[in-house]
Scaffold this motif. Structure first.
Motif, mmCIF file in Angstrom:
data_model
loop_
_atom_site.group_PDB
_atom_site.id
_atom_site.type_symbol
_atom_site.label_atom_id
_atom_site.label_comp_id
_atom_site.label_asym_id
_atom_site.label_seq_id
_atom_site.Cartn_x
_atom_site.Cartn_y
_atom_site.Cartn_z
ATOM 1 N N TYR A 1 0.828 -1.215 0.000
ATOM 2 C CA TYR A 1 0.000 0.000 0.000
ATOM 3 C C TYR A 1 0.862 1.265 0.000
ATOM 4 C CZ TYR A 1 -3.499 3.419 1.461
ATOM 5 O OH TYR A 1 -4.323 4.526 1.527
ATOM 6 N N TRP A 2 1.886 1.314 0.876
ATOM 7 C CA TRP A 2 2.698 2.530 1.006
ATOM 8 C C TRP A 2 3.965 2.517 0.149
ATOM 9 C CZ3 TRP A 2 0.081 2.096 6.016
ATOM 10 C CH2 TRP A 2 -0.695 3.228 6.305
ATOM 11 N N GLN A 3 4.378 1.340 -0.306
ATOM 12 C CA GLN A 3 5.507 1.201 -1.224
ATOM 13 C C GLN A 3 6.767 1.940 -0.762
ATOM 14 O OE1 GLN A 3 4.140 2.413 -5.114
ATOM 15 N NE2 GLN A 3 2.791 0.644 -5.340
#
Length: 295
Positions: free
Chosen positions: A168-170
């Protein structure tokens, strides 16, 4: 025949049931063997009997969540609540941003729980299996492997949550992500030595279990989980660096966040690993023969 004895008896053709006990005959090195020989013989013998400790561990996990509606999902649920709560209340104070801080907390807390479980569970690894120790001649390391395998299950489930957060946040991953592999190997090596050592000492001195419980309660505050080590200086940074858990967590967490691992952390973890194995071997030479009388 009880389910546990049935699984144990069928895990290895040499294991036979005799009434209500299960025995396995094996040959140990003589009393005059070289220092550490009995310990390493026990470690290798138990590792070969992997079907037994895997069945032991899986059955204990299932019994712990027996008749629970969510079952093993409680592990994920409790872990996710902690990470979400810490991220919500403390994420605004971190300079790295809320997304990276959430991953930072998630990785740190998962590692911390696994590392602490090795110490806490290690204190009960032999006393909790007293009936088996007194009625069988299985290698003592079987109970250590069983405890480690049982701890690996929640650790693996927690890492699934971490993977979702990373997708999601990579975070900016780099080539050094492969260093996670030697970090995990060091985790497992330490788990074996620490659980064996703590199990022997706690079986002889029962107050050790309570002492460990008291110490571990404060370690979560002195270990950089809810706060970032790189954003601190002075006495707080010094306390963090004097805490071995800081370095154990760093060698696993930093590669997964695209950060470099300090050479200090590798040296501390490597040195502590060697020290724990030597200490466990020495303790086993002196205490292994009396273990059945202490539990």
């Amino acid at each position: 025949m009880p389910l546990r004895e049935f699984r144990l008896a069928h895990a290895d053709p040499q294991v036979i049931t005799e009434g209500n006990t299960v025995s396995k005959m094996q040959t140990f090195p003589s009393q005059h063997s070289r220092p550490g020989q009995r310990f390493f013989f026990d470690i290798v013998s138990g590792l070969k009997m992997h079907e037994i400790w895997r069945n032991f561990a899986w059955e204990e996990v299932l019994s712990r969540y027996h008749r629970s509606t969510m079952g093993l999902l409680w592990i994920v649920f409790g872990y996710a609540i902690f990470v979400a709560g810490i991220s919500f209340f403390f994420g605004g104070f971190a300079k790295m941003g809320r997304g990276n801080f959430t991953i930072y907390v998630a990785l740190g807390y998962a590692s911390f729980q696994f590392l602490i479980a090795n110490v806490v569970d290690g204190c009960a690894v032999f006393t909790g299996s007293a009936s088996w120790l007194k009625s069988t001649t299985l290698p003592y390391s079987i109970y250590v492997y069983k405890s480690i395998f049982r701890s690996l299950l929640p650790f693996g489930l927690q890492l699934i949550v971490v993977a979702i957060l990373m997708i999601y946040w990579q975070p900016p991953l780099r080539w050094n992500i492969i260093l996670v592999i030697p970090a995990l190997v060091l985790y497992l090596l330490n788990a074996v030595a620490i659980q064996y050592l703590c199990g022997l000492i706690a079986a002889r001195f029962r107050d050790v279990t309570h002492l460990v419980g008291s110490i571990t309660r404060i370690l979560i505050f002195t270990t950089p989980i809810m706060w970032v080590r790189g954003e601190r200086s002075g006495d707080i940074a010094l306390v963090a660096d004097l805490n071995p858990l800081t370095h154990y967590i760093e060698i696993f967490r930093s590669p997964l966040m695209g950060e470099d691992i300090r050479m200090l952390s590798w040296l501390v973890v490597a040195g502590f690993t060697v020290f724990c194995w030597l200490l466990a071997a020495l303790a086993a030479d002196r205490m292994q023969r009396r273990l059945a009388f202490w539990v």
